[in-house]
Design a protein around this motif. Structure first.
Motif, PDB file in Angstrom:
ATOM      1  N   THR A   1      33.318  42.038  30.264  1.00 23.05           N
ATOM      2  CA  THR A   1      33.114  42.381  31.644  1.00 23.05           C
ATOM      3  C   THR A   1      33.600  43.716  31.972  1.00 23.05           C
ATOM      4  O   THR A   1      32.932  44.322  32.899  1.00 23.05           O
ATOM      5  CB  THR A   1      34.063  41.128  32.655  1.00 23.05           C
ATOM      6  OG1 THR A   1      33.869  39.810  31.996  1.00 23.05           O
ATOM      7  CG2 THR A   1      33.762  41.251  34.033  1.00 23.05           C
TER       8      THR A   1
ATOM      9  N   ASN B   1      43.554  37.541  38.406  1.00 20.88           N
ATOM     10  CA  ASN B   1      42.545  37.490  37.423  1.00 20.88           C
ATOM     11  C   ASN B   1      41.372  37.852  38.309  1.00 20.88           C
ATOM     12  O   ASN B   1      40.760  37.023  39.140  1.00 20.88           O
ATOM     13  CB  ASN B   1      42.460  35.817  37.189  1.00 20.88           C
ATOM     14  CG  ASN B   1      43.499  35.605  36.169  1.00 20.88           C
ATOM     15  OD1 ASN B   1      43.741  36.039  35.235  1.00 20.88           O
ATOM     16  ND2 ASN B   1      44.412  34.714  36.629  1.00 20.88           N
ATOM     17  N   ASN B   2      40.406  38.752  37.906  1.00 24.45           N
ATOM     18  CA  ASN B   2      39.403  39.284  38.362  1.00 24.45           C
ATOM     19  C   ASN B   2      38.159  38.902  37.589  1.00 24.45           C
ATOM     20  O   ASN B   2      37.441  39.982  36.988  1.00 24.45           O
ATOM     21  CB  ASN B   2      39.422  40.620  38.567  1.00 24.45           C
ATOM     22  CG  ASN B   2      38.284  41.275  39.584  1.00 24.45           C
ATOM     23  OD1 ASN B   2      37.645  40.192  40.307  1.00 24.45           O
ATOM     24  ND2 ASN B   2      37.962  42.445  39.744  1.00 24.45           N
ATOM     25  N   ASP B   3      37.836  37.684  37.022  1.00 26.68           N
ATOM     26  CA  ASP B   3      36.735  37.649  36.052  1.00 26.68           C
ATOM     27  C   ASP B   3      35.376  37.003  36.784  1.00 26.68           C
ATOM     28  O   ASP B   3      34.519  36.321  36.124  1.00 26.68           O
ATOM     29  CB  ASP B   3      37.516  36.140  35.133  1.00 26.68           C
ATOM     30  CG  ASP B   3      37.972  34.936  35.978  1.00 26.68           C
ATOM     31  OD1 ASP B   3      37.560  34.946  37.320  1.00 26.68           O
ATOM     32  OD2 ASP B   3      38.567  34.248  35.582  1.00 26.68           O
ATOM     33  N   GLY B   4      35.473  37.395  38.109  1.00 28.21           N
ATOM     34  CA  GLY B   4      33.862  37.304  38.739  1.00 28.21           C
ATOM     35  C   GLY B   4      34.013  36.479  39.882  1.00 28.21           C
ATOM     36  O   GLY B   4      33.011  36.433  40.900  1.00 28.21           O
ATOM     37  N   ASP B   5      35.073  35.636  40.386  1.00 27.75           N
ATOM     38  CA  ASP B   5      34.974  34.784  41.256  1.00 27.75           C
ATOM     39  C   ASP B   5      35.868  35.361  42.459  1.00 27.75           C
ATOM     40  O   ASP B   5      37.013  35.222  42.571  1.00 27.75           O
ATOM     41  CB  ASP B   5      35.681  33.342  41.063  1.00 27.75           C
ATOM     42  CG  ASP B   5      35.701  32.595  42.237  1.00 27.75           C
ATOM     43  OD1 ASP B   5      35.590  33.020  43.285  1.00 27.75           O
ATOM     44  OD2 ASP B   5      35.952  31.162  42.104  1.00 27.75           O
ATOM     45  N   LEU B   6      35.140  36.261  43.394  1.00 27.09           N
ATOM     46  CA  LEU B   6      35.569  37.000  44.299  1.00 27.09           C
ATOM     47  C   LEU B   6      36.630  36.165  45.575  1.00 27.09           C
ATOM     48  O   LEU B   6      37.742  36.636  46.071  1.00 27.09           O
ATOM     49  CB  LEU B   6      34.628  37.808  45.046  1.00 27.09           C
ATOM     50  CG  LEU B   6      34.628  39.162  44.363  1.00 27.09           C
ATOM     51  CD1 LEU B   6      33.397  39.953  45.083  1.00 27.09           C
ATOM     52  CD2 LEU B   6      35.504  40.138  44.084  1.00 27.09           C
ATOM     53  N   ALA B   7      36.262  34.967  45.556  1.00 28.67           N
ATOM     54  CA  ALA B   7      36.946  34.063  46.652  1.00 28.67           C
ATOM     55  C   ALA B   7      38.192  33.733  46.107  1.00 28.67           C
ATOM     56  O   ALA B   7      39.265  33.906  46.642  1.00 28.67           O
ATOM     57  CB  ALA B   7      36.276  32.687  46.820  1.00 28.67           C
ATOM     58  N   LYS B   8      38.448  33.608  44.578  1.00 30.18           N
ATOM     59  CA  LYS B   8      39.642  33.240  44.049  1.00 30.18           C
ATOM     60  C   LYS B   8      40.542  34.418  44.058  1.00 30.18           C
ATOM     61  O   LYS B   8      41.580  34.500  44.366  1.00 30.18           O
ATOM     62  CB  LYS B   8      39.239  32.599  42.749  1.00 30.18           C
ATOM     63  CG  LYS B   8      40.555  32.085  41.754  1.00 30.18           C
ATOM     64  CD  LYS B   8      40.121  31.690  40.489  1.00 30.18           C
ATOM     65  CE  LYS B   8      40.249  32.190  39.587  1.00 30.18           C
ATOM     66  NZ  LYS B   8      39.832  33.185  38.545  1.00 30.18           N
ATOM     67  N   LEU B   9      39.927  35.522  43.791  1.00 28.71           N
ATOM     68  CA  LEU B   9      40.503  36.888  43.623  1.00 28.71           C
ATOM     69  C   LEU B   9      41.369  37.131  45.001  1.00 28.71           C
ATOM     70  O   LEU B   9      42.364  37.517  45.050  1.00 28.71           O
ATOM     71  CB  LEU B   9      39.603  38.090  43.528  1.00 28.71           C
ATOM     72  CG  LEU B   9      40.239  39.578  43.433  1.00 28.71           C
ATOM     73  CD1 LEU B   9      41.369  39.309  42.240  1.00 28.71           C
ATOM     74  CD2 LEU B   9      39.479  40.796  43.088  1.00 28.71           C
ATOM     75  N   ASN B  10      40.501  36.703  46.097  1.00 30.11           N
ATOM     76  CA  ASN B  10      40.917  36.997  47.440  1.00 30.11           C
ATOM     77  C   ASN B  10      42.222  36.243  47.742  1.00 30.11           C
ATOM     78  O   ASN B  10      43.181  36.777  48.450  1.00 30.11           O
ATOM     79  CB  ASN B  10      39.709  36.711  48.418  1.00 30.11           C
ATOM     80  CG  ASN B  10      39.523  37.720  49.484  1.00 30.11           C
ATOM     81  OD1 ASN B  10      40.441  38.317  49.904  1.00 30.11           O
ATOM     82  ND2 ASN B  10      38.154  37.792  49.920  1.00 30.11           N
TER      83      ASN B  10
ATOM     84  N   CYS C   1      40.595  41.029  33.497  1.00 32.90           N
ATOM     85  CA  CYS C   1      39.318  40.655  33.252  1.00 32.90           C
ATOM     86  C   CYS C   1      39.007  40.691  31.705  1.00 32.90           C
ATOM     87  O   CYS C   1      39.532  41.397  31.084  1.00 32.90           O
ATOM     88  CB  CYS C   1      38.090  40.906  34.282  1.00 32.90           C
ATOM     89  SG  CYS C   1      37.686  42.829  34.024  1.00 32.90           S
TER      90      CYS C   1
END
Ligand code: ATP
Length: 228
Positions: free
Chosen positions: A160, A198-207, A156
């Motif tokens: 952040t 990519n852990n830039d804030g969108d936890l659903a995407k990270l999941n 990230c």
């Protein structure tokens, strides 16, 4: 693979003996990038998690096996009333004095390594489909690359990272920036990644990214990935 109990063939302390018996994933990322968040989710999918940072905390918690040695080398001033290492005081010392860092690492590294091996063998024998080694300084240490089948980097923006760490801990912006400056750069880390999370804030995407990685590790057999 996972269904056959793992028995170390020769030296039981040799982690390299695990290679080929069970897929080995290294998980790294800068301070506050989200390694614990990612390993928690991989654990929920059923992966065997060995978190070297957590082990480092355990051995320096009250009653931890490193405490008597730290007290002997650094003095009682570095141990708090609960019997735990005073982390802030030790962090300041090792930042100022590289020799002190060496002494501390001489105490802690063999203990962390031993517990890492014990946990890894235990999880392999428990039938976990693959192992995840959470190693904050994987890129910096240079010792792990030959062992691991795959390296995943949690990434990230640095800003952040700083914001997350400040929010979570009592560290100041300057202290976090100092720690960041002592770690590998974002570019160095990414250049060694087989998978970037990519852990830039969108936890659903990270999941979703974590689920993909899990499927990939499940499909790793005979030194190759059978699914992507
Ligand atoms: P450290 O290097 O300090 O051990 P870490 O890489 O393990 O940190 P985490 O502990 O997973 O990182 O995350 C740091 C902080 O940021 C935690 O408080 C966590 O809850 C939060 N965090 C992680 N990912 C996200 C996200 N996608 N959105 C919001 N907060 C997050």
């Amino acid at each position: 693979m996972a269904s056959t109990p793992y028995k170390p063939p020769g030296d039981p302390s040799d982690l390299t003996a695990l290679k080929g018996h069970i897929p080995l994933l290294g998980l790294t990322g800068g301070i506050g990038s989200g390694k614990t968040t990612v390993s928690g989710l991989l654990g929920q999918f059923g992966a065997g998690i060995i978190d070297t940072d957590q082990i480092a905390h355990q051995i320096t918690a009250p009653g931890g096996i490193a405490i008597p040695l730290i007290r002997e080398q650094f003095g009682v001033d570095f141990i708090d009333s609960s019997g735990a290492l005073k982390r802030g005081k030790m962090r300041s010392l090792v930042f100022e004095k590289p020799d002190a860092r060496k002494v501390l690492e001489h105490i802690t590294h063999p203990l962390i390594r031993q517990k890492t091996i014990e946990d890894a063998i235990g999880l392999a024998n428990a039938g976990k489909p693959y192992l995840v080694f959470v190693i904050p300084l994987l890129i910096e240490s240079g010792n792990w690359q030959g062992l691991l089948d795959h390296i995943a980097v949690v990434d990230c923006p640095e800003e952040t990272q700083i914001e997350r760490v400040i929010q979570r801990s009592k560290l100041t912006r300057e202290e976090v920036a100092k720690i960041l400056g002592a770690q590998a750069s974002r570019e160095e880390r990414l250049s060694q990644a087989n998978t970037i999370l990519n852990n830039d804030g969108d936890l659903a995407k990270l999941n979703a990214e974590i689920e993909d990685l899990h499927q990939k590790m499940i499909g790793f057999k005979n030194n190759t990935f059978t699914s992507s």
